[in-house]
Design a protein around this motif. Sequence first.
Motif, PDB file in Angstrom:
ATOM      1  N   CYS A  17      53.515  -9.543  18.294  1.00  0.00           N
ATOM      2  CA  CYS A  17      52.801 -10.816  18.121  1.00  0.00           C
ATOM      3  C   CYS A  17      53.729 -11.991  18.346  1.00  0.00           C
ATOM      4  O   CYS A  17      53.322 -13.010  18.913  1.00  0.00           O
ATOM      5  CB  CYS A  17      52.180 -10.889  16.727  1.00  0.00           C
ATOM      6  SG  CYS A  17      50.752  -9.806  16.546  1.00  0.00           S
ATOM      7  N   PHE A  51      52.254 -14.217  21.247  1.00  0.00           N
ATOM      8  CA  PHE A  51      51.507 -15.366  20.730  1.00  0.00           C
ATOM      9  C   PHE A  51      52.476 -16.392  20.148  1.00  0.00           C
ATOM     10  O   PHE A  51      52.555 -16.583  18.935  1.00  0.00           O
ATOM     11  CB  PHE A  51      50.503 -14.913  19.667  1.00  0.00           C
ATOM     12  CG  PHE A  51      49.601 -13.814  20.140  1.00  0.00           C
ATOM     13  CD1 PHE A  51      48.612 -14.076  21.073  1.00  0.00           C
ATOM     14  CD2 PHE A  51      49.759 -12.521  19.683  1.00  0.00           C
ATOM     15  CE1 PHE A  51      47.781 -13.056  21.526  1.00  0.00           C
ATOM     16  CE2 PHE A  51      48.933 -11.498  20.122  1.00  0.00           C
ATOM     17  CZ  PHE A  51      47.948 -11.770  21.051  1.00  0.00           C
ATOM     18  N   LEU A  70      42.581 -20.501  18.209  1.00  0.00           N
ATOM     19  CA  LEU A  70      41.574 -19.598  17.655  1.00  0.00           C
ATOM     20  C   LEU A  70      41.620 -18.249  18.356  1.00  0.00           C
ATOM     21  O   LEU A  70      41.537 -17.190  17.719  1.00  0.00           O
ATOM     22  CB  LEU A  70      40.186 -20.227  17.764  1.00  0.00           C
ATOM     23  CG  LEU A  70      39.040 -19.422  17.166  1.00  0.00           C
ATOM     24  CD1 LEU A  70      39.239 -19.208  15.675  1.00  0.00           C
ATOM     25  CD2 LEU A  70      37.717 -20.125  17.429  1.00  0.00           C
ATOM     26  N   ARG A  71      41.778 -18.262  19.656  1.00  0.00           N
ATOM     27  CA  ARG A  71      41.897 -17.028  20.436  1.00  0.00           C
ATOM     28  C   ARG A  71      43.123 -16.232  19.989  1.00  0.00           C
ATOM     29  O   ARG A  71      43.045 -15.024  19.757  1.00  0.00           O
ATOM     30  CB  ARG A  71      41.997 -17.355  21.916  1.00  0.00           C
ATOM     31  CG  ARG A  71      42.217 -16.150  22.799  1.00  0.00           C
ATOM     32  CD  ARG A  71      42.608 -16.588  24.222  1.00  0.00           C
ATOM     33  NE  ARG A  71      43.432 -15.585  24.825  1.00  0.00           N
ATOM     34  CZ  ARG A  71      44.764 -15.583  24.862  1.00  0.00           C
ATOM     35  NH1 ARG A  71      45.450 -16.556  24.312  1.00  0.00           N
ATOM     36  NH2 ARG A  71      45.424 -14.628  25.449  1.00  0.00           N
ATOM     37  N   ASP A  72      44.255 -16.914  19.860  1.00  0.00           N
ATOM     38  CA  ASP A  72      45.486 -16.234  19.450  1.00  0.00           C
ATOM     39  C   ASP A  72      45.353 -15.632  18.053  1.00  0.00           C
ATOM     40  O   ASP A  72      45.734 -14.483  17.821  1.00  0.00           O
ATOM     41  CB  ASP A  72      46.674 -17.194  19.484  1.00  0.00           C
ATOM     42  CG  ASP A  72      47.141 -17.501  20.895  1.00  0.00           C
ATOM     43  OD1 ASP A  72      46.571 -16.948  21.855  1.00  0.00           O
ATOM     44  OD2 ASP A  72      48.085 -18.310  21.038  1.00  0.00           O
ATOM     45  N   THR A  77      51.072 -18.603  14.204  1.00  0.00           N
ATOM     46  CA  THR A  77      51.314 -17.174  14.410  1.00  0.00           C
ATOM     47  C   THR A  77      51.835 -16.530  13.135  1.00  0.00           C
ATOM     48  O   THR A  77      51.408 -15.423  12.778  1.00  0.00           O
ATOM     49  CB  THR A  77      52.307 -16.952  15.569  1.00  0.00           C
ATOM     50  OG1 THR A  77      51.794 -17.565  16.744  1.00  0.00           O
ATOM     51  CG2 THR A  77      52.551 -15.478  15.819  1.00  0.00           C
ATOM     52  N   ARG A 125      42.542 -26.180  20.372  1.00  0.00           N
ATOM     53  CA  ARG A 125      42.077 -25.390  19.226  1.00  0.00           C
ATOM     54  C   ARG A 125      41.529 -24.045  19.673  1.00  0.00           C
ATOM     55  O   ARG A 125      41.648 -23.053  18.968  1.00  0.00           O
ATOM     56  CB  ARG A 125      40.993 -26.149  18.479  1.00  0.00           C
ATOM     57  CG  ARG A 125      41.505 -27.322  17.736  1.00  0.00           C
ATOM     58  CD  ARG A 125      40.397 -27.978  16.974  1.00  0.00           C
ATOM     59  NE  ARG A 125      40.871 -29.256  16.479  1.00  0.00           N
ATOM     60  CZ  ARG A 125      40.106 -30.134  15.895  1.00  0.00           C
ATOM     61  NH1 ARG A 125      38.809 -29.895  15.754  1.00  0.00           N
ATOM     62  NH2 ARG A 125      40.607 -31.264  15.452  1.00  0.00           N
ATOM     63  N   TRP A 126      40.931 -24.001  20.863  1.00  0.00           N
ATOM     64  CA  TRP A 126      40.363 -22.745  21.352  1.00  0.00           C
ATOM     65  C   TRP A 126      41.454 -21.717  21.628  1.00  0.00           C
ATOM     66  O   TRP A 126      41.269 -20.534  21.370  1.00  0.00           O
ATOM     67  CB  TRP A 126      39.513 -22.994  22.600  1.00  0.00           C
ATOM     68  CG  TRP A 126      38.307 -23.820  22.271  1.00  0.00           C
ATOM     69  CD1 TRP A 126      38.058 -25.104  22.651  1.00  0.00           C
ATOM     70  CD2 TRP A 126      37.206 -23.439  21.435  1.00  0.00           C
ATOM     71  NE1 TRP A 126      36.873 -25.549  22.128  1.00  0.00           N
ATOM     72  CE2 TRP A 126      36.320 -24.535  21.367  1.00  0.00           C
ATOM     73  CE3 TRP A 126      36.885 -22.275  20.746  1.00  0.00           C
ATOM     74  CZ2 TRP A 126      35.146 -24.509  20.651  1.00  0.00           C
ATOM     75  CZ3 TRP A 126      35.705 -22.245  20.030  1.00  0.00           C
ATOM     76  CH2 TRP A 126      34.854 -23.356  19.981  1.00  0.00           C
ATOM     77  N   TRP A 127      42.585 -22.173  22.162  1.00  0.00           N
ATOM     78  CA  TRP A 127      43.690 -21.241  22.398  1.00  0.00           C
ATOM     79  C   TRP A 127      44.243 -20.736  21.076  1.00  0.00           C
ATOM     80  O   TRP A 127      44.582 -19.556  20.945  1.00  0.00           O
ATOM     81  CB  TRP A 127      44.802 -21.899  23.223  1.00  0.00           C
ATOM     82  CG  TRP A 127      44.503 -21.907  24.672  1.00  0.00           C
ATOM     83  CD1 TRP A 127      44.127 -22.973  25.433  1.00  0.00           C
ATOM     84  CD2 TRP A 127      44.507 -20.783  25.553  1.00  0.00           C
ATOM     85  NE1 TRP A 127      43.903 -22.584  26.726  1.00  0.00           N
ATOM     86  CE2 TRP A 127      44.134 -21.241  26.827  1.00  0.00           C
ATOM     87  CE3 TRP A 127      44.794 -19.436  25.384  1.00  0.00           C
ATOM     88  CZ2 TRP A 127      44.043 -20.395  27.922  1.00  0.00           C
ATOM     89  CZ3 TRP A 127      44.704 -18.601  26.484  1.00  0.00           C
ATOM     90  CH2 TRP A 127      44.332 -19.088  27.737  1.00  0.00           C
ATOM     91  N   THR A 139      42.607 -14.765  16.488  1.00  0.00           N
ATOM     92  CA  THR A 139      41.659 -13.651  16.561  1.00  0.00           C
ATOM     93  C   THR A 139      42.321 -12.407  17.142  1.00  0.00           C
ATOM     94  O   THR A 139      42.135 -11.296  16.641  1.00  0.00           O
ATOM     95  CB  THR A 139      40.430 -14.044  17.400  1.00  0.00           C
ATOM     96  OG1 THR A 139      39.837 -15.205  16.808  1.00  0.00           O
ATOM     97  CG2 THR A 139      39.415 -12.923  17.475  1.00  0.00           C
ATOM     98  N   LEU A 140      43.111 -12.582  18.188  1.00  0.00           N
ATOM     99  CA  LEU A 140      43.791 -11.441  18.801  1.00  0.00           C
ATOM    100  C   LEU A 140      44.842 -10.838  17.869  1.00  0.00           C
ATOM    101  O   LEU A 140      44.996  -9.612  17.808  1.00  0.00           O
ATOM    102  CB  LEU A 140      44.418 -11.846  20.133  1.00  0.00           C
ATOM    103  CG  LEU A 140      43.424 -12.092  21.263  1.00  0.00           C
ATOM    104  CD1 LEU A 140      44.138 -12.669  22.491  1.00  0.00           C
ATOM    105  CD2 LEU A 140      42.684 -10.815  21.626  1.00  0.00           C
TER     106      LEU A 140
END
Length: 179
Positions: free
Chosen positions: A90, A94, A21-23, A101, A17-19, A25-26
């Motif tokens: 993107c 991502f 969320l990071r993607d 995405t 989930r962190w990856w 956000t970016l």
Amino acid sequence: MSAELSEQTHPTPHVSRWWLLRDVTLVLALFAVGGALCGVLWEWWWTAPSGSVADGTWFPDLEGVRGVFSGTALYVVVGAVGGLVLGAACGWLFDRVELVTLVAVAVGATLAGWLMLWVGTALAPPDPQLAAASAPDGTRLPGTLAVSGDSPFAAFPLGATAGLAAVFIGLAPNRRSRG
């Protein structure tokens, strides 16, 4: 055997989930910056329509009429090209979970279109109708940057999804072999 075959035909790596969320956000940050830059480009490329005041109202002159419509046309061109480039970027950067995405790009492109409008109009001359109310007849004033109608606001999201689709569909065999 069927589970093994399913994994071979539909490889989906486990993504935390962190990856994700990071993607997301970016992607949103990339579109926010891109939308603001497109707003600067839009205002820079546009030429203010000319006009004059009569009876407390601003009217564009013959040459200025073209400038009134060029703001919308340039918004569509800059937004569609900006969306296309950002959507493709993107899609390339991502690609962990394509559906996530896609949603992030759709939300980000909508945000970018709004930021493009906000930044572009903030940099443009003020609304001449406000100044015309107190100006003497014959005063020359530049027009302001605006978008007519609602359909131009689809340019950024449509360009972004086209760029994303070009990478996800057009480069799909090459993308899967990289990982």
